[in-house]
Motif scaffolding. Structure first.
Motif, PDB file in Angstrom:
ATOM      1  N   PRO A 134       0.817  -1.228   0.000  1.00 56.20           N
ATOM      2  CA  PRO A 134       0.000   0.000   0.000  1.00 56.20           C
ATOM      3  C   PRO A 134       0.845   1.271   0.000  1.00 56.20           C
ATOM      4  CG  PRO A 134      -0.879  -1.579   1.570  1.00 56.20           C
ATOM      5  CD  PRO A 134       0.455  -2.112   1.133  1.00 56.20           C
ATOM      6  N   LYS A 135       2.020   1.214   0.631  1.00 56.78           N
ATOM      7  CA  LYS A 135       2.884   2.394   0.737  1.00 56.78           C
ATOM      8  C   LYS A 135       3.768   2.588  -0.488  1.00 56.78           C
ATOM      9  CE  LYS A 135       3.216   1.754   5.763  1.00 56.78           C
ATOM     10  NZ  LYS A 135       4.143   1.465   6.892  1.00 56.78           N
TER      11      LYS A 135
ATOM     12  N   THR B  69       0.598   4.315  -3.824  1.00 58.18           N
ATOM     13  CA  THR B  69       0.740   5.559  -3.077  1.00 58.18           C
ATOM     14  C   THR B  69      -0.179   6.668  -3.582  1.00 58.18           C
ATOM     15  OG1 THR B  69       2.611   6.094  -4.513  1.00 58.18           O
ATOM     16  CG2 THR B  69       3.112   5.105  -2.387  1.00 58.18           C
TER      17      THR B  69
ATOM     18  N   ASP C 282      -5.724   6.906  -1.203  1.00 59.29           N
ATOM     19  CA  ASP C 282      -5.736   7.082   0.246  1.00 59.29           C
ATOM     20  C   ASP C 282      -5.475   5.729   0.909  1.00 59.29           C
ATOM     21  OD1 ASP C 282      -8.436   5.730   1.081  1.00 59.29           O
ATOM     22  OD2 ASP C 282      -8.946   7.013  -0.623  1.00 59.29           O
ATOM     23  N   SER C 283      -5.212   5.726   2.209  1.00 55.59           N
ATOM     24  CA  SER C 283      -4.759   4.516   2.886  1.00 55.59           C
ATOM     25  C   SER C 283      -5.770   3.381   2.806  1.00 55.59           C
ATOM     26  CB  SER C 283      -4.443   4.829   4.356  1.00 55.59           C
ATOM     27  OG  SER C 283      -5.601   5.325   5.028  1.00 55.59           O
ATOM     28  N   SER C 284      -7.063   3.699   2.905  1.00 53.89           N
ATOM     29  CA  SER C 284      -8.093   2.664   2.839  1.00 53.89           C
ATOM     30  C   SER C 284      -8.141   2.033   1.452  1.00 53.89           C
ATOM     31  CB  SER C 284      -9.457   3.260   3.176  1.00 53.89           C
ATOM     32  OG  SER C 284     -10.475   2.297   3.008  1.00 53.89           O
TER      33      SER C 284
END
Length: 459
Positions: A49-50, A54, A57-59
């Motif tokens: 995810p990072k 990127t 958004d994180s979700s």
């Protein structure tokens, strides 16, 4: 009399695989398979995810990461058809070598992929391609390993031998997570070094395991049942056509017999890791978890996996004694009940130690049930099919079930978790529903314990 004796002697294969060779050849591939799964699953939570999503958004990034994780399951039935055809036409040995080599190359290449920051959108695309290649190879891996074990088993010990490839799951988990814990202990999971190159080490390390696996499998000799089918002209030209035409019912039953096992497996690994390490306060994803540090929770999972391994091996002799169907009906019923207890075990308590103790109990119970249901699968799925379509039939059932029970499980569980505002009760109901479907399939199926394993299918 003399002609019959001569024919019998001619049909009997001269070289015989020793028990040690059978164990090593069937165990090594599934160990690598599940090692790759755990490495990818961990990276899907901590890294991808990072580094690869990127722009979201994180979700959304977490959902996209899980989507690539599940994409492999879509490719698995295609691999099942391809490698199943090769395995039923050309033999188990060459097919196992090809599937292992494909899987190893794909896993190694994930370890050298550029990230989104370097090549933009191409990074997640390449990650998806490699994940699909992994899934394609895995489509033929498990069935081949199960056939090597069960087709070389002594009489009355097929389920026991069938647990050898199944034992690769807990072994792969321990190797993968121990390696991640060591790297995390040295670098830290949020350090620039870990996000730059540390996460790549487990993927690159798989090359060593693949080389060992190839060396072991190249020493295999074809099983007696396959060589007999070959010598008597019973090899099917189109195994897929024969399977779907004459054994479609076995494919459907096998798919749903495996369903609860897959859902339980992915909830105990991927979802449990996500929920256990998530913050206790509501996040931007609308979810909250137990707030247990990553290292602590992985160690808790490793303890649970020890029970997974023990009960995988114990289930084999028990299934040989009382039958696969009877054992699985009991275990699946326990899984259905277990699904209704999620909120009991996975609620944040005022006493942090009590929260951790309940979570540990959850993992031990879940992984114990996982071993008890997963162990007999190495015997029951291949036993549903005759020799000349056994690779294709068991592979299709196993891998179609991977779509229904595995590809969807992480995403469905995450969405249910969000819909319940951070509660896990509905995730548990999801597991119970899968168990009910498996129970129906088991009730409709017949006991395979005394099935003639040398039988062949006729077009």
């Amino acid at each position: 009399m003399s002609i019959s004796a001569t024919q019998t002697a001619a049909l009997a294969p001269k070289p015989v695989n020793s028990p040690g060779r059978v164990i090593a050849a069937s165990l090594v591939g599934t160990t690598i398979e599940f090692y790759d799964f755990y490495v990818y699953a961990t990276a899907a939570v901590l890294v991808f995810p990072k580094l690869f999503f990127t722009a979201a958004d994180s979700s959304t990034a977490l959902l996209l990461s899980f989507a690539t994780f599940g994409a492999a399951m879509v490719a698995r039935p295609i691999g099942a058809i391809f490698f199943g055809h090769l395995g039923d036409r050309n033999g188990r040995k060459s097919t196992l070598v090809a599937s292992l080599l494909t899987m190893g190359v794909a896993t190694f290449l994930i370890g050298v992929l550029p990230t989104y920051g370097s090549v933009g959108l191409l990074a997640p695309i390449l990650l998806l391609v490699m994940r699909l290649a992994q899934g394609f190879a895995l489509g033929g891996e498990w069935s081949g390993a199960a056939l090597v074990a069960t087709e070389n088993a002594p009489e009355g010990k097929r389920a026991w031998y069938g647990t050898f490839p199944q034992a690769g799951a807990p072994i792969g988990f321990i190797i993968a997570n121990t390696l991640f814990l060591i790297i995390n202990g040295i670098l830290g999971s949020d350090s620039p070094e870990f996000l730059s190159w540390g996460w790549r080490i487990p993927f690159l390390f798989s090359a060593v395991m693949v080389i060992v696996g190839l060396w072991v499998r190249l020493k295999l000799v074809e099983s007696e049942s396959f060589k007999t089918a070959e010598k008597t002209g019973k090899i099917t030209k189109l195994p897929l056509g024969t399977t779907l035409r004459h054994h479609w019912r076995a494919v459907v039953l096998g798919t749903f017999i495996m369903l609860a096992t897959y859902v339980l497996f992915y909830l105990m690994t991927t979802f449990a890791l996500t929920y256990g390490t998530a913050a206790t306060e509501t996040s931007d994803a609308g979810t909250h978890g137990l707030g247990i540090p990553y290292v602590h929770f992985v160690l808790m999972q490793v303890i649970g996996v020890v029970f997974f391994g023990i009960f995988t091996l114990l289930s084999g002799p028990l299934a040989d004694q009382i039958g696969r169907r009877k054992l699985l009906i009991w275990v699946t019923s326990c899984i259905a009940v277990f699904g209704l207890t999620f909120d009991v075990f996975l609620m944040v308590r005022e006493d942090i130690a009590f929260t951790g103790a309940l979570a540990q109990a959850f993992l031990v119970i879940g992984f114990t049930l996982m071993g008890a249901t997963f162990g007999p699968m190495g015997a029951i799925l291949p036993e549903l099919f005759p020799t000349n379509v056994r690779y294709t039939g068991s592979a299709i059932a196993y891998n179609v079930s991977s779509i229904l029970g595995a590809a969807l499980a992480p995403i469905v569980a995450l969405e249910l978790w969000k819909a319940a505002s951070g509660s896990t009760w509905i995730v548990g109901v999801y597991l119970t529903g899968a168990a009910v479907l498996t129970l129906i399939a088991l009730v409709l199926s017949k006991e395979t314990k005394d099935q003639d394993y040398s039988r062949v299918s006729h077009d």
